[in-house]
Motif scaffolding. Sequence first.
Motif, PDB file in Angstrom:
ATOM      1  N   SER A 127       0.836  -1.210   0.000  1.00 56.27           N
ATOM      2  CA  SER A 127       0.000   0.000   0.000  1.00 56.27           C
ATOM      3  C   SER A 127       0.867   1.255   0.000  1.00 56.27           C
ATOM      4  CB  SER A 127      -0.970   0.007   1.179  1.00 56.27           C
ATOM      5  OG  SER A 127      -0.289   0.181   2.395  1.00 56.27           O
ATOM      6  N   CYS A 128       2.025   1.191   0.648  1.00 56.73           N
ATOM      7  CA  CYS A 128       2.936   2.341   0.650  1.00 56.73           C
ATOM      8  C   CYS A 128       3.628   2.508  -0.703  1.00 56.73           C
ATOM      9  CB  CYS A 128       3.974   2.195   1.762  1.00 56.73           C
ATOM     10  SG  CYS A 128       3.259   2.364   3.412  1.00 56.73           S
ATOM     11  N   ILE A 129       3.963   1.409  -1.333  1.00 55.58           N
ATOM     12  CA  ILE A 129       4.583   1.489  -2.659  1.00 55.58           C
ATOM     13  C   ILE A 129       3.636   2.173  -3.639  1.00 55.58           C
ATOM     14  CG2 ILE A 129       5.283   0.084  -4.668  1.00 55.58           C
ATOM     15  CD1 ILE A 129       6.739  -1.761  -2.735  1.00 55.58           C
ATOM     16  N   LYS A 130       2.346   1.935  -3.492  1.00 56.17           N
ATOM     17  CA  LYS A 130       1.362   2.558  -4.377  1.00 56.17           C
ATOM     18  C   LYS A 130       1.350   4.077  -4.243  1.00 56.17           C
ATOM     19  CE  LYS A 130      -1.772  -1.376  -4.578  1.00 56.17           C
ATOM     20  NZ  LYS A 130      -3.078  -1.905  -4.198  1.00 56.17           N
ATOM     21  N   MET A 131       1.862   4.581  -3.117  1.00 57.79           N
ATOM     22  CA  MET A 131       1.884   6.029  -2.887  1.00 57.79           C
ATOM     23  C   MET A 131       3.077   6.702  -3.576  1.00 57.79           C
ATOM     24  SD  MET A 131       1.022   5.956   1.115  1.00 57.79           S
ATOM     25  CE  MET A 131      -0.620   6.319   1.682  1.00 57.79           C
ATOM     26  N   LEU A 132       4.024   5.909  -4.026  1.00 54.60           N
ATOM     27  CA  LEU A 132       5.203   6.453  -4.703  1.00 54.60           C
ATOM     28  C   LEU A 132       4.874   6.814  -6.149  1.00 54.60           C
ATOM     29  CD1 LEU A 132       7.852   3.847  -3.484  1.00 54.60           C
ATOM     30  CD2 LEU A 132       7.691   6.228  -2.753  1.00 54.60           C
ATOM     31  N   SER A 133       5.766   7.545  -6.774  1.00 57.97           N
ATOM     32  CA  SER A 133       5.607   7.834  -8.199  1.00 57.97           C
ATOM     33  C   SER A 133       5.665   6.521  -8.969  1.00 57.97           C
ATOM     34  CB  SER A 133       6.720   8.777  -8.687  1.00 57.97           C
ATOM     35  OG  SER A 133       7.954   8.082  -8.728  1.00 57.97           O
ATOM     36  N   GLU A 134       5.186   6.523 -10.195  1.00 63.32           N
ATOM     37  CA  GLU A 134       5.143   5.278 -10.965  1.00 63.32           C
ATOM     38  C   GLU A 134       6.530   4.693 -11.194  1.00 63.32           C
ATOM     39  OE1 GLU A 134       5.217   8.637 -13.939  1.00 63.32           O
ATOM     40  OE2 GLU A 134       3.944   8.204 -12.241  1.00 63.32           O
ATOM     41  N   ASP A 135       7.539   5.535 -11.435  1.00 64.88           N
ATOM     42  CA  ASP A 135       8.901   5.035 -11.648  1.00 64.88           C
ATOM     43  C   ASP A 135       9.451   4.368 -10.393  1.00 64.88           C
ATOM     44  OD1 ASP A 135       9.242   5.621 -14.301  1.00 64.88           O
ATOM     45  OD2 ASP A 135      10.365   7.468 -13.967  1.00 64.88           O
ATOM     46  N   ASP A 136       9.254   5.033  -9.254  1.00 66.78           N
ATOM     47  CA  ASP A 136       9.769   4.484  -7.999  1.00 66.78           C
ATOM     48  C   ASP A 136       9.055   3.188  -7.636  1.00 66.78           C
ATOM     49  OD1 ASP A 136      11.536   6.592  -7.778  1.00 66.78           O
ATOM     50  OD2 ASP A 136      10.210   7.774  -6.494  1.00 66.78           O
ATOM     51  N   ALA A 137       7.733   3.168  -7.817  1.00 65.87           N
ATOM     52  CA  ALA A 137       6.959   1.958  -7.514  1.00 65.87           C
ATOM     53  C   ALA A 137       7.401   0.814  -8.422  1.00 65.87           C
ATOM     54  CB  ALA A 137       5.463   2.231  -7.688  1.00 65.87           C
ATOM     55  N   PHE A 138       7.603   1.100  -9.674  1.00 71.22           N
ATOM     56  CA  PHE A 138       8.034   0.094 -10.637  1.00 71.22           C
ATOM     57  C   PHE A 138       9.413  -0.446 -10.270  1.00 71.22           C
ATOM     58  CE2 PHE A 138       9.993  -1.037 -14.774  1.00 71.22           C
ATOM     59  CZ  PHE A 138       9.099  -2.028 -15.150  1.00 71.22           C
ATOM     60  N   LEU A 139      10.325   0.451  -9.940  1.00 69.12           N
ATOM     61  CA  LEU A 139      11.695   0.066  -9.587  1.00 69.12           C
ATOM     62  C   LEU A 139      11.706  -0.842  -8.364  1.00 69.12           C
ATOM     63  CD1 LEU A 139      14.737   0.654 -10.197  1.00 69.12           C
ATOM     64  CD2 LEU A 139      14.558   2.479  -8.518  1.00 69.12           C
ATOM     65  N   LEU A 140      10.990  -0.458  -7.325  1.00 67.21           N
ATOM     66  CA  LEU A 140      10.963  -1.278  -6.106  1.00 67.21           C
ATOM     67  C   LEU A 140      10.251  -2.608  -6.342  1.00 67.21           C
ATOM     68  CD1 LEU A 140      10.298   1.469  -3.419  1.00 67.21           C
ATOM     69  CD2 LEU A 140      12.429   0.249  -3.869  1.00 67.21           C
ATOM     70  N   THR A 141       9.223  -2.598  -7.163  1.00 68.06           N
ATOM     71  CA  THR A 141       8.526  -3.839  -7.488  1.00 68.06           C
ATOM     72  C   THR A 141       9.457  -4.804  -8.202  1.00 68.06           C
ATOM     73  OG1 THR A 141       6.398  -2.714  -7.638  1.00 68.06           O
ATOM     74  CG2 THR A 141       6.577  -4.839  -8.748  1.00 68.06           C
ATOM     75  N   LEU A 142      10.173  -4.311  -9.180  1.00 67.55           N
ATOM     76  CA  LEU A 142      11.118  -5.172  -9.903  1.00 67.55           C
ATOM     77  C   LEU A 142      12.173  -5.735  -8.960  1.00 67.55           C
ATOM     78  CD1 LEU A 142      11.869  -3.292 -13.252  1.00 67.55           C
ATOM     79  CD2 LEU A 142      10.491  -5.339 -12.928  1.00 67.55           C
ATOM     80  N   HIS A 143      12.701  -4.886  -8.102  1.00 65.54           N
ATOM     81  CA  HIS A 143      13.820  -5.305  -7.248  1.00 65.54           C
ATOM     82  C   HIS A 143      13.372  -6.250  -6.134  1.00 65.54           C
ATOM     83  CE1 HIS A 143      17.864  -5.050  -5.727  1.00 65.54           C
ATOM     84  NE2 HIS A 143      17.401  -4.761  -4.522  1.00 65.54           N
ATOM     85  N   TYR A 144      12.304  -5.897  -5.426  1.00 65.62           N
ATOM     86  CA  TYR A 144      11.925  -6.669  -4.245  1.00 65.62           C
ATOM     87  C   TYR A 144      10.888  -7.754  -4.494  1.00 65.62           C
ATOM     88  CZ  TYR A 144      14.658  -3.356  -1.624  1.00 65.62           C
ATOM     89  OH  TYR A 144      15.692  -2.614  -1.153  1.00 65.62           O
ATOM     90  N   TYR A 145       9.967  -7.524  -5.412  1.00 72.59           N
ATOM     91  CA  TYR A 145       8.897  -8.498  -5.617  1.00 72.59           C
ATOM     92  C   TYR A 145       9.121  -9.390  -6.829  1.00 72.59           C
ATOM     93  CZ  TYR A 145       6.422  -6.305  -1.857  1.00 72.59           C
ATOM     94  OH  TYR A 145       6.088  -5.839  -0.618  1.00 72.59           O
ATOM     95  N   VAL A 166      21.291   4.474  -7.718  1.00 73.04           N
ATOM     96  CA  VAL A 166      20.926   5.755  -7.119  1.00 73.04           C
ATOM     97  C   VAL A 166      19.407   5.864  -6.981  1.00 73.04           C
ATOM     98  CG1 VAL A 166      20.902   8.263  -7.515  1.00 73.04           C
ATOM     99  CG2 VAL A 166      23.004   6.966  -7.878  1.00 73.04           C
ATOM    100  N   LYS A 167      18.697   5.521  -8.060  1.00 72.96           N
ATOM    101  CA  LYS A 167      17.237   5.579  -8.029  1.00 72.96           C
ATOM    102  C   LYS A 167      16.668   4.608  -6.989  1.00 72.96           C
ATOM    103  CE  LYS A 167      16.190   7.173 -12.692  1.00 72.96           C
ATOM    104  NZ  LYS A 167      15.171   8.166 -12.392  1.00 72.96           N
ATOM    105  N   LEU A 168      17.259   3.436  -6.879  1.00 75.10           N
ATOM    106  CA  LEU A 168      16.821   2.452  -5.896  1.00 75.10           C
ATOM    107  C   LEU A 168      17.015   2.993  -4.487  1.00 75.10           C
ATOM    108  CD1 LEU A 168      15.676  -0.407  -5.616  1.00 75.10           C
ATOM    109  CD2 LEU A 168      18.003  -1.269  -5.656  1.00 75.10           C
ATOM    110  N   TYR A 169      18.154   3.619  -4.239  1.00 74.72           N
ATOM    111  CA  TYR A 169      18.435   4.206  -2.934  1.00 74.72           C
ATOM    112  C   TYR A 169      17.406   5.294  -2.607  1.00 74.72           C
ATOM    113  CZ  TYR A 169      20.768   6.818   0.746  1.00 74.72           C
ATOM    114  OH  TYR A 169      21.049   7.472   1.918  1.00 74.72           O
ATOM    115  N   ARG A 170      17.182   6.191  -3.557  1.00 73.88           N
ATOM    116  CA  ARG A 170      16.221   7.285  -3.329  1.00 73.88           C
ATOM    117  C   ARG A 170      14.802   6.758  -3.147  1.00 73.88           C
ATOM    118  NH1 ARG A 170      18.578  11.502  -7.810  1.00 73.88           N
ATOM    119  NH2 ARG A 170      20.387  12.148  -6.598  1.00 73.88           N
ATOM    120  N   SER A 171      14.432   5.761  -3.934  1.00 74.10           N
ATOM    121  CA  SER A 171      13.096   5.175  -3.818  1.00 74.10           C
ATOM    122  C   SER A 171      12.903   4.540  -2.447  1.00 74.10           C
ATOM    123  CB  SER A 171      12.873   4.119  -4.907  1.00 74.10           C
ATOM    124  OG  SER A 171      12.952   4.699  -6.175  1.00 74.10           O
ATOM    125  N   ARG A 172      13.938   3.854  -1.972  1.00 74.31           N
ATOM    126  CA  ARG A 172      13.867   3.243  -0.641  1.00 74.31           C
ATOM    127  C   ARG A 172      13.737   4.312   0.437  1.00 74.31           C
ATOM    128  NH1 ARG A 172      18.771   0.087   0.372  1.00 74.31           N
ATOM    129  NH2 ARG A 172      17.732  -0.477   2.298  1.00 74.31           N
TER     130      ARG A 172
END
Length: 193
Positions: A127-145, A166-172
């Motif tokens: 639910s928190c990932i859904k609150m991120l921008s689409e790029d950040d949500a996509f990046l974290l989804t690819l990496h963690y899920y 860098v983007k992964l760090y900022r998204s986290r």
Amino acid sequence: MTIKDDQIIINQILGGDKRLFSVLVDRYKNLVFTLCLRLLKNREEAEELAQDSFVKIYKSLNKFKGKSKFSTWVYRVTYNNCLDFLKAKKRKFQELSVDDYEGFEIEDVDSAINNLEEKERKMAILSCIKMLSEDDAFLLTLHYYEDQSVKEIAEVMQLSESNVKVKLYRSRKQLAVILKRKLSNDMLLNYGN
């Protein structure tokens, strides 16, 4: 499913057995839909874009060179398709300020999350990932899920590996802000009951 299996099916489709494309659709439909949903945050649009992504995958199947895994190529086509859709709609997502995440570390949030039960933790994070921008949500989804490596994510998003890091760090960090707020609010609500 192996890379070799995908390539055999692709070769047969390109050789004229177009019915076999349904095998690839069955293999990757959940993955494509999940990625669309993460980026678009709307079920109907995600369903529509998932179908559209498969049409694009089918039409450009002859462009797949086998230099990467087929799933990585499917991610890239889907990702680009969703970005094109979002640009066309000119959606604007609220970005978190860098100032919002001063004063605490990701490790603090991680330790608080570890106290939640597994199911609740997964639901809270999603639910928190859904609150991120689409790029950040996509990046974290690819990496963690989807357990994609930095190299695979770089291929999908057409970025350098260092840029992905860098983007992964900022998204986290942004996710940490959202999680901290959510966990603080949930703890207050639970304490009040």
